[in-house]
Design an enzyme around this catalytic site. Structure first.
Site, PDB file in Angstrom:
ATOM      1  N   ARG A 103       7.696   9.159   2.896  1.00 37.30           N
ATOM      2  CA  ARG A 103       7.665   8.002   2.060  1.00 37.30           C
ATOM      3  C   ARG A 103       8.992   7.232   2.315  1.00 37.30           C
ATOM      4  NH1 ARG A 103       4.069   4.350  -0.049  1.00 37.30           N
ATOM      5  NH2 ARG A 103       4.287   4.075  -2.287  1.00 37.30           N
ATOM      6  N   THR A 378      -2.666  -0.541   6.014  1.00 33.37           N
ATOM      7  CA  THR A 378      -2.452   1.145   6.033  1.00 33.37           C
ATOM      8  C   THR A 378      -3.462   1.747   6.800  1.00 33.37           C
ATOM      9  OG1 THR A 378      -1.495   0.731   3.693  1.00 33.37           O
ATOM     10  CG2 THR A 378      -2.259   2.956   4.379  1.00 33.37           C
ATOM     11  N   THR A 396       1.532   4.094   6.413  1.00 33.68           N
ATOM     12  CA  THR A 396       1.360   2.465   5.998  1.00 33.68           C
ATOM     13  C   THR A 396       2.851   1.913   6.242  1.00 33.68           C
ATOM     14  OG1 THR A 396       0.852   1.248   4.118  1.00 33.68           O
ATOM     15  CG2 THR A 396       2.339   3.090   3.581  1.00 33.68           C
ATOM     16  N   ASN A 398       2.499  -0.963   4.122  1.00 42.30           N
ATOM     17  CA  ASN A 398       2.186  -1.539   2.889  1.00 42.30           C
ATOM     18  C   ASN A 398       1.147  -2.828   3.039  1.00 42.30           C
ATOM     19  OD1 ASN A 398       1.553  -1.554   0.117  1.00 42.30           O
ATOM     20  ND2 ASN A 398       3.305  -2.879  -0.183  1.00 42.30           N
ATOM     21  N   GLU A 417       7.135  -1.701   1.165  1.00 45.67           N
ATOM     22  CA  GLU A 417       6.759  -0.614   0.272  1.00 45.67           C
ATOM     23  C   GLU A 417       7.584  -0.777  -0.934  1.00 45.67           C
ATOM     24  OE1 GLU A 417       3.532   1.317   1.244  1.00 45.67           O
ATOM     25  OE2 GLU A 417       5.003   1.389   2.804  1.00 45.67           O
ATOM     26  N   ASP A 420       5.611  -1.215  -4.167  1.00 47.32           N
ATOM     27  CA  ASP A 420       4.815  -0.079  -4.868  1.00 47.32           C
ATOM     28  C   ASP A 420       5.554   0.459  -5.933  1.00 47.32           C
ATOM     29  OD1 ASP A 420       2.669  -0.257  -3.357  1.00 47.32           O
ATOM     30  OD2 ASP A 420       3.138   1.393  -2.051  1.00 47.32           O
ATOM     31  N   SER A 449       3.013   6.159  -4.913  1.00 44.95           N
ATOM     32  CA  SER A 449       1.701   5.673  -3.701  1.00 44.95           C
ATOM     33  C   SER A 449       0.510   6.205  -4.393  1.00 44.95           C
ATOM     34  CB  SER A 449       2.164   6.528  -2.560  1.00 44.95           C
ATOM     35  OG  SER A 449       1.162   6.186  -1.610  1.00 44.95           O
ATOM     36  N   GLY A 470      -4.877   0.463  -0.754  1.00 46.60           N
ATOM     37  CA  GLY A 470      -4.243   0.196  -1.974  1.00 46.60           C
ATOM     38  C   GLY A 470      -4.553   1.069  -3.351  1.00 46.60           C
TER      39      GLY A 470
HETATM   40  O1  DON Z   1       1.318   3.873  -0.938  1.00 49.81           O
HETATM   41  C1  DON Z   1       0.306   3.027  -1.361  1.00 49.81           C
HETATM   42  O2  DON Z   1      -0.303   3.369  -2.135  1.00 49.81           O
HETATM   43  C2  DON Z   1       0.211   1.609  -0.745  1.00 49.81           C
HETATM   44  N1  DON Z   1       1.312   1.279  -0.136  1.00 49.81           N
HETATM   45  C3  DON Z   1      -1.165   1.661   0.227  1.00 49.81           C
HETATM   46  C4  DON Z   1      -1.201   0.176   0.862  1.00 49.81           C
HETATM   47  C5  DON Z   1      -2.557   0.399   1.147  1.00 49.81           C
HETATM   48  O3  DON Z   1      -3.508   1.235   1.377  1.00 49.81           O
HETATM   49  C6  DON Z   1      -2.793  -1.303   1.954  1.00 49.81           C
HETATM   50  N2  DON Z   1      -4.319  -1.305   2.225  1.00 49.81           N
HETATM   51  N3  DON Z   1      -5.141  -0.905   2.451  1.00 49.81           N
END
Ligand code: DON
Length: 572
Positions: A103, A378, A396, A398, A417, A420, A449, A470
């Site tokens: 991360r 992602t 990802t 993001n 990121e 988040d 995340s 997301g």
């Molecule tokens: O870490 C996370 O939860 C987000 N940055 C993930 C982003 C994501 O899955 C975007 N879309 N599909």
């Protein structure tokens, strides 16, 4: 986290005899080997890269490095070495399980208020666009670590397919071409030069060559992590980011670490679920939801009365996400309590059958300003090799193309990121998620995340699964696992229509087909506000091995452009 985070619920406990039977059943599985190997990923060329490495004698961990690196080349709008992710690993030889935490980390000059206006409200643009939105990337360190500690072929061989794709180029698919057009206004000058040469967006079928990215990957291949976090690449990244208004330093890059963390283990019925610990909210969320469903007597029925209980379990898990969770290196979290069956029982007490609990009746740390957005970036991939080693990885940058900033000369898209984090306790992020001070920005901290790479093992076999999406990642993974328990095959698990509730906003989003008209009327009658989405969400990738039948399946979500490949031993 010293003690393993293990949640064992009442229905799993059973009698000693039944417990013994379970142990025997699991070790019988462990003794067998899959009939071949399998890779499912969000892009055909990345799946091919994984298969190529497995055919060269690499193991699942080598293949994971190859797939990650290739995805970063062929779908840089989703992931890449300018971003981060979680790699959940299972080594079959000794059944060792770990999560490599790649991360992103906040740079040292980051501060709690850095994305707030004078009134203390979040400035969305700052945490989403341009290099000020970027955390220090974790993917290069994670890939170096996985190849060195777990792989057989070495980093350079694992990265070779990605370097070839970057240097020789590949034809753009329709999805990539669409994202260039969609995001063209956000893209930085260097990104525009790459993707809109002469001001015109590359179209489907155009050959995209990324020589700068090939050079950057080659330095990583030659020198390991130092080839990215130090020397020429680091200097180019810091120069580019700072010239674009960012705050990275050479020390930030040199100081990045990708630690291993103990996965969360959840017991539900006769299944063992291995999943992502903080700084992912996934594992704790799954534990809470499964523990509630266990008390509520989930049977496998997928009718509206069962779906209503699933929705309520989701609601309570997301309330706790917002309240308690963040980076384990920075905050104290009551993790053992949150994943315990007793806590699940307490949560389930307030659930009324056939009746919605308004989220306002469950204490809230703040109010959201906007609904969850469609998630299209992602990426996830799932791998099993011929020995039974497994990798589930969700990686990802993001949002689409991350911060949309390409560091000049590097070919690297910088993630966003930092969005988040909870930029303030009163505003939600791009996915409508709220948060508390547990997830406030701090130097060196990792943003919370939802990415939930997971393994499931039990009577229906072994499932390796995950998805982007997301805030909806966690509920998609839950629904995929519930499908698995019902006996669904890999293709059904990744395809079935989805629904989602995240506490706030207090509404149930659903894809076409998730609830028929009768079910919609029933849910509305129970007090649910329904949001019928016009588009689909997620891009789930699954591998399913059934030792008892000797079968191996892999499936890519039909919502995306990915492919799944199974290579049987006798066909190699
Ligand atoms: O870490 C996370 O939860 C987000 N940055 C993930 C982003 C994501 O899955 C975007 N879309 N599909």
């Amino acid at each position: 986290m010293d003690a393993p985070l293990e949640s064992r619920n009442a229905s799993y406990g059973r009698t000693l005899a039944a417990g013994l039977f379970m142990v025997l059943a699991f070790s019988a599985q462990a003794a067998g080997k899959p009939p071949g190997f399998a890779v499912a990923s969000a892009h055909p060329l990345a799946t091919d890269a994984g298969i190529e490495i497995l055919q060269q004698g690499g193991n699942a961990f080598d293949a994971a490095v190859a797939v990650s690196a290739a995805l970063g080349v062929v779908e840089p709008y989703s992931s890449g070495i300018g971003g981060g992710g979680f790699w959940l690993l299972h080594r079959e030889r000794d059944r060792f399980e770990t999560m490599v935490d790649g991360r992103e980390m906040a740079p040292q000059a980051a501060s709690r208020e850095m994305y707030q206006d004078a009134q203390g409200h979040a400035i969305a643009d700052l945490s989403r666009n341009g290099p000020i939105a970027g955390g220090i990337p974790g993917t290069p360190a994670a890939l170096d670590h996985i190849a060195a500690r777990y792989g057989k072929l070495g980093l350079a061989r694992d990265l070779a397919p990605a370097i070839r794709l970057a240097r020789e180029g590949f034809p753009l698919d329709a999805r990539f071409a669409k994202f260039i057009v969609m995001e063209s206004k956000r893209l930085s000058p260097a990104a525009r030069a790459l993707l809109l040469p002469d001001g015109k967006a590359l179209a489907e079928g155009a050959l995209l060559r990324q020589p700068d990215l090939a050079d950057t990957l080659q330095r990583l291949a030659d020198q390991g992590r130092d080839g990215f976090y130090k020397g020429a690449t680091a200097q180019q990244l810091v120069d580019g980011v700072r010239a674009g208004g960012g705050i990275w330093t050479l020390q930030d890059l040199a100081g990045y670490t990708a630690p291993e963390r103990k996965p969360v283990v959840v017991r539900f019925k006769d299944y063992r679920i291995v999943t992502a610990p903080p700084p992912s909210a996934g594992g704790v969320g799954l534990a809470e939801m499964f523990n509630q469903l266990s008390v509520l007597g989930w049977t496998g029925n997928n009718g509206v009365h069962s779906q209503q209980l699933v929705i309520e379990a989701m609601r309570r898990a997301y309330r706790d996400r917002a309240t308690y969770l963040g980076d384990p290196d920075y905050i104290e979290m009551p993790l053992q309590r949150l994943v315990s069956p007793e806590y699940g029982r307490a949560l389930a007490k307030s659930i009324q059958h056939d009746h919605a609990t308004p989220s306002v009746d469950l204490p809230a740390p703040g109010q959201p300003k906007r609904a969850a957005k469609e998630g299209v970036d992602t990426t996830h991939y799932s791998i099993i090799d011929g020995e039974g080693n497994r990798v589930a990885a969700t990686v990802t940058v993001n949002l689409i193309f991350g911060s949309a900033f390409l560091a000049p000369g590097t070919g690297v898209f910088i993630n966003d990121e930092m969005d988040d984090f909870a930029a303030s306790t009163t505003d939600s992020n791009a996915f409508g998620l709220i948060g508390s001070s547990a997830n406030a920005v701090a130097p060196g901290k990792r943003p919370l995340s939802t990415m939930t790479p997971s393994f499931v093992e039990g009577p229906k076999g072994v499932l390796v699964v995950g998805t982007p999406g997301g805030s909806r990642i966690l509920t998609m993974v839950l629904l995929g696992m519930l499908d698995f328990f019902r006996g669904a095959d890999a293709q059904a698990i990744v395809s079935d229509p989805r629904y989602h509730m995240q506490y706030l906003p207090d509404q149930v989003q659903f894809e076409k087909g998730a609830f028929d008209e009768q079910a919609q009327a029933a849910l509305a009658g129970m007090g649910y506000k329904l949001d019928a989405l016009s588009s689909s969400f997620g891009n789930m990738q699954a591998v399913l091995w059934r030792p008892a039948q000797g079968t191996l399946q892999a499936a890519a979500d039909p919502r995306g452009v990915g492919t799944a490949r199974v290579v049987l031993k006798n066909a190699r």
